[in-house]
Write a protein that holds these residues in place. Structure first.
Motif, mmCIF file in Angstrom:
data_model
loop_
_atom_site.group_PDB
_atom_site.id
_atom_site.type_symbol
_atom_site.label_atom_id
_atom_site.label_comp_id
_atom_site.label_asym_id
_atom_site.label_seq_id
_atom_site.Cartn_x
_atom_site.Cartn_y
_atom_site.Cartn_z
ATOM 1 N N TRP A 48 16.905 74.280 78.485
ATOM 2 C CA TRP A 48 16.031 73.109 78.580
ATOM 3 C C TRP A 48 15.474 72.695 77.229
ATOM 4 C CZ3 TRP A 48 16.455 69.937 82.279
ATOM 5 C CH2 TRP A 48 16.881 70.387 83.529
ATOM 6 N N ALA A 49 15.415 73.621 76.279
ATOM 7 C CA ALA A 49 14.982 73.255 74.933
ATOM 8 C C ALA A 49 16.005 72.347 74.262
ATOM 9 C CB ALA A 49 14.762 74.512 74.091
ATOM 10 N N ILE A 50 17.270 72.494 74.646
ATOM 11 C CA ILE A 50 18.331 71.638 74.104
ATOM 12 C C ILE A 50 18.450 70.349 74.906
ATOM 13 C CG2 ILE A 50 20.806 71.492 73.610
ATOM 14 C CD1 ILE A 50 20.817 74.505 73.229
ATOM 15 N N VAL A 51 18.423 70.476 76.226
ATOM 16 C CA VAL A 51 18.574 69.306 77.092
ATOM 17 C C VAL A 51 17.432 68.320 76.876
ATOM 18 C CG1 VAL A 51 18.660 68.531 79.489
ATOM 19 C CG2 VAL A 51 19.881 70.601 78.809
ATOM 20 N N ALA A 52 16.200 68.820 76.738
ATOM 21 C CA ALA A 52 15.053 67.932 76.519
ATOM 22 C C ALA A 52 15.228 67.117 75.250
ATOM 23 C CB ALA A 52 13.766 68.754 76.449
ATOM 24 N N TYR A 53 15.759 67.750 74.207
ATOM 25 C CA TYR A 53 15.978 67.066 72.927
ATOM 26 C C TYR A 53 17.032 65.968 73.048
ATOM 27 C CZ TYR A 53 17.085 66.600 67.928
ATOM 28 O OH TYR A 53 17.320 66.114 66.662
ATOM 29 N N GLN A 99 5.811 74.715 76.333
ATOM 30 C CA GLN A 99 5.327 74.128 75.083
ATOM 31 C C GLN A 99 6.491 73.766 74.165
ATOM 32 O OE1 GLN A 99 2.594 76.960 73.379
ATOM 33 N NE2 GLN A 99 1.017 76.611 74.933
ATOM 34 N N LEU A 100 7.500 74.641 74.123
ATOM 35 C CA LEU A 100 8.662 74.373 73.274
ATOM 36 C C LEU A 100 9.412 73.138 73.759
ATOM 37 C CD1 LEU A 100 10.498 75.216 70.944
ATOM 38 C CD2 LEU A 100 11.740 76.691 72.542
ATOM 39 N N VAL A 101 9.590 73.010 75.069
ATOM 40 C CA VAL A 101 10.296 71.856 75.622
ATOM 41 C C VAL A 101 9.551 70.561 75.295
ATOM 42 C CG1 VAL A 101 10.976 70.718 77.772
ATOM 43 C CG2 VAL A 101 11.444 73.152 77.452
ATOM 44 N N ILE A 102 8.230 70.563 75.435
ATOM 45 C CA ILE A 102 7.430 69.372 75.112
ATOM 46 C C ILE A 102 7.552 69.041 73.628
ATOM 47 C CG2 ILE A 102 5.080 68.458 74.990
ATOM 48 C CD1 ILE A 102 4.445 70.123 77.481
ATOM 49 N N GLN A 107 10.138 65.983 69.024
ATOM 50 C CA GLN A 107 11.128 66.033 67.949
ATOM 51 C C GLN A 107 12.269 65.056 68.222
ATOM 52 O OE1 GLN A 107 13.217 69.771 67.463
ATOM 53 N NE2 GLN A 107 12.806 69.789 65.279
ATOM 54 N N GLY A 108 12.668 64.968 69.498
ATOM 55 C CA GLY A 108 13.752 64.057 69.866
ATOM 56 C C GLY A 108 13.387 62.599 69.679
ATOM 57 N N VAL A 109 12.115 62.249 69.860
ATOM 58 C CA VAL A 109 11.671 60.872 69.630
ATOM 59 C C VAL A 109 11.940 60.476 68.182
ATOM 60 C CG1 VAL A 109 9.664 59.339 69.531
ATOM 61 C CG2 VAL A 109 9.942 60.901 71.458
ATOM 62 N N GLY A 110 11.590 61.360 67.263
ATOM 63 C CA GLY A 110 11.847 61.061 65.852
ATOM 64 C C GLY A 110 13.323 61.113 65.518
ATOM 65 N N GLY A 111 14.011 62.133 66.034
ATOM 66 C CA GLY A 111 15.431 62.284 65.729
ATOM 67 C C GLY A 111 16.285 61.154 66.245
ATOM 68 N N SER A 112 15.874 60.536 67.358
ATOM 69 C CA SER A 112 16.656 59.459 67.952
ATOM 70 C C SER A 112 16.742 58.235 67.054
ATOM 71 C CB SER A 112 16.048 59.051 69.300
ATOM 72 O OG SER A 112 14.769 58.476 69.117
ATOM 73 N N MET A 113 15.792 58.086 66.138
ATOM 74 C CA MET A 113 15.750 56.893 65.301
ATOM 75 C C MET A 113 16.282 57.120 63.890
ATOM 76 S SD MET A 113 12.103 55.184 66.420
ATOM 77 C CE MET A 113 11.121 56.681 66.250
ATOM 78 N N LEU A 114 16.516 58.379 63.517
ATOM 79 C CA LEU A 114 16.899 58.657 62.138
ATOM 80 C C LEU A 114 18.224 58.013 61.752
ATOM 81 C CD1 LEU A 114 15.828 62.405 61.738
ATOM 82 C CD2 LEU A 114 14.769 60.388 60.723
ATOM 83 N N LEU A 205 16.261 56.607 83.772
ATOM 84 C CA LEU A 205 16.074 57.303 85.047
ATOM 85 C C LEU A 205 17.394 57.887 85.538
ATOM 86 C CD1 LEU A 205 14.356 58.069 87.516
ATOM 87 C CD2 LEU A 205 14.847 55.786 88.453
ATOM 88 N N CYS A 206 18.466 57.123 85.376
ATOM 89 C CA CYS A 206 19.798 57.589 85.766
ATOM 90 C C CYS A 206 20.179 58.861 85.014
ATOM 91 C CB CYS A 206 20.817 56.481 85.511
ATOM 92 S SG CYS A 206 22.538 56.983 85.681
ATOM 93 N N MET A 207 20.007 58.860 83.690
ATOM 94 C CA MET A 207 20.393 60.012 82.880
ATOM 95 C C MET A 207 19.534 61.238 83.183
ATOM 96 S SD MET A 207 21.286 58.391 79.143
ATOM 97 C CE MET A 207 19.653 57.683 78.936
ATOM 98 N N ILE A 208 18.231 61.035 83.289
ATOM 99 C CA ILE A 208 17.334 62.157 83.557
ATOM 100 C C ILE A 208 17.607 62.757 84.928
ATOM 101 C CG2 ILE A 208 14.912 62.796 83.903
ATOM 102 C CD1 ILE A 208 14.198 60.658 81.807
ATOM 103 N N ALA A 209 17.813 61.896 85.930
ATOM 104 C CA ALA A 209 18.069 62.380 87.287
ATOM 105 C C ALA A 209 19.374 63.168 87.355
ATOM 106 C CB ALA A 209 18.105 61.205 88.268
ATOM 107 N N PHE A 210 20.435 62.668 86.724
ATOM 108 C CA PHE A 210 21.706 63.385 86.727
ATOM 109 C C PHE A 210 21.576 64.746 86.035
ATOM 110 C CE2 PHE A 210 24.337 59.290 87.212
ATOM 111 C CZ PHE A 210 24.515 59.530 88.559
ATOM 112 N N SER A 211 20.839 64.781 84.920
ATOM 113 C CA SER A 211 20.683 66.039 84.189
ATOM 114 C C SER A 211 19.894 67.060 84.998
ATOM 115 C CB SER A 211 19.975 65.777 82.850
ATOM 116 O OG SER A 211 20.763 64.943 82.026
#
Length: 474
Positions: A48-53, A99-102, A107-114, A205-211
């Motif tokens: 989940w630490a990877i999937v959340a990212y 806490q790590l997943v959150i 981290q993913g919010v920032g990484g998504s835009m780099l 919603l589609c992506m999160i639900a499937f995951s």
């Protein structure tokens, strides 16, 4: 500063951001058992630490271009690096898996835009003749990240602690922030068209639900929860179709799918990447948990895959010119799938050289696979559709990465629980994800051979896409 110096500084800034993002997608894998031990959870729960990212990146990426238009490239890119660094600090400070997943979400919010915003900044600053060369320079940073990531992660765990796999981003990000403030051209935001928030929400919603459906976060009535989540994802995806038809400027136009190779390439990418994305997650766990490798040793074992992938890039163009996309992807997909299945044969009795050869074959074939899939999917799009097609393609890439990790981890737990043997769980998981990859070969048989994007007058950005998910090779 001269114009040429300004362009050079811009390229280094974007390359730094790409390196940071690419490094983070690979450096975590070899440290997962150590992190799990520190947080008091099972290593497979770390998926989940990877999937959340990856899911966060998938949901935010489509908005990156709009944010840059609305608030200015420099301002948004600065915020992206800052958020990524803050997320890294939060990851290093985590004391529980939750806490790590959150923190990984942040981290993913920032990484998504780099990468998307960095690529947009380069596109607006350099001429069309220089754009391909500029992207090639930036991609080098993306190639270095996956090469050094697993080994560096293993070394940090043994020499210091797992916290440093995240803390390494702080000095790199600090240099990037200073460089952005000093060298990136300042530009005010403009009156960007209204962002399709509802369309983005439906697809997210589609992506999160499937995951979540793959590994429902509950122990009671798991099958019912998985089915309900799968149906929710399907309903969200189907609801987007009539919504996009009614809206004048939807997030992704349905006309994208009139280009046959885009539809085939997108589907093939999703299926193929589900299988291949499980490998970087499962192999370090196999080496450490089943074969007794140290984190550094397991990181070094991943090096042949990364190096062979970098070397194999030069073979892609001549092979495609000789055999065409369809034949190349058909044969290469079989090689990738077969090499994944071969991981099931690796045990304590397997000579190290055999494992290295299998990893090298997988790395070389996988690198060529991703480059060819990227190109064939996007090369036929018109200039008008290139931006939307690239964004949708990036979303599918990251969705597949998350699904691959979820499916791989779930299969290991499922087979291990049924057989009472974790070793059997890993072997059967590799067989299953390898077969999933092989299914993509049947999809790629439908590719229609067309002129290359360059000869057809397509934009360079579509002809030579950069993969935002794994640094050049993927």
């Amino acid at each position: 500063m001269s114009k040429e110096s300004s362009h050079t500084a811009l390229l280094w800034i974007v390359a730094t951001g790409f390196f940071m993002q690419a490094l983070d997608t690979t450096i975590v894998n070899t440290a997962l058992p150590s992190i799990a031990h520190s947080l008091g959870v099972r290593p497979l729960a770390m998926q989940w630490a990877i999937v959340a990212y990856t899911l966060t990146m998938a949901t935010i990426t489509p908005a990156s271009g709009w944010l840059a238009d609305r608030f200015g490239t420099r301002r948004v890119y600065f915020c992206a690096i800052l958020i990524f660094v803050l997320g890294s600090l939060c990851c290093a400070s985590a004391h529980t898996l939750a806490q790590l997943v959150i923190a990984r979400v942040l981290q993913g919010v920032g990484g998504s835009m780099l990468l998307p915003i960095g690529r947009l900044a380069v596109l607006r600053a350099v001429s069309s003749e220089q754009y391909v060369s500029a992207l090639a320079l930036i991609s080098i940073a993306g190639q270095v990240g996956p090469i050094v990531g697993p080994t560096l992660g293993g070394w940090f765990v043994e020499a210091a602690s797992w916290h440093w796999i995240f803390l390494i981003n702080v000095p790199i990000g600090a240099v990037g922030l200073i460089a952005v403030y000093r060298y990136l051209p300042s530009a005010n935001g403009s009156s960007a068209p209204r962002f399709d928030l509802a369309g983005c929400a439906l697809l997210s919603l589609c992506m999160i639900a499937f995951s979540l459906a793959v590994d429902a976060p509950t122990q009671s009535h798991r099958a019912a929860w998985s089915l309900a989540l799968f149906m929710l994802g399907l309903i969200a995806a189907l609801a987007y179709v009539p919504y996009a038809r009614r809206r004048r400027n939807p997030l992704f136009k349905l006309s994208l799918f009139r280009e046959p190779n885009f539809s085939v390439g997108l589907t093939g990418n999703l299926v193929c990447r589900i299988g291949t994305s499980a490998v970087p997650f499962l192999v370090p766990l196999l080496l450490q948990l089943q074969l007794g490798y140290t984190p550094l040793h397991s990181g070094l074992m991943m090096l042949p895959a990364a190096l062979s992938g970098a070397v194999a890039k030069r073979w892609i163009a001549p092979l495609i010119r000789r055999y065409g996309y369809g034949t190349f992807l058909l044969v290469n997909t079989v090689i990738v799938g077969a090499s994944i299945v071969a991981f099931a044969l690796i045990s304590q009795a397997t000579p190290t050289i055999v494992a290295i050869v299998v990893l090298a074959i997988f790395g070389a074939a996988n690198s060529m696979q991703f480059a060819a899939m990227n190109s064939v999917t996007l090369k036929g799009l018109s200039h008008e559709d290139a931006g939307g097609g690239n964004s949708l393609f990036s979303m599918v890439q990251m969705l597949a990465m998350g699904l691959g990790v979820s499916i791989g981890g779930t299969l290991v737990k499922l087979f291990a629980d049924q057989s009472g043997s974790a070793s059997f769980g890993f072997r059967m998981s590799f067989v299953c994800v390898g077969v999933i990859t092989l299914i993509a070969a049947l999809i790629f048989r439908r590719i229609e051979e067309t002129p290359t994007a360059a000869s057809a007058g397509q934009p360079a950005a579509a002809a030579i896409p950069l993969d935002a998910t794994s640094g050049g090779g993927r």
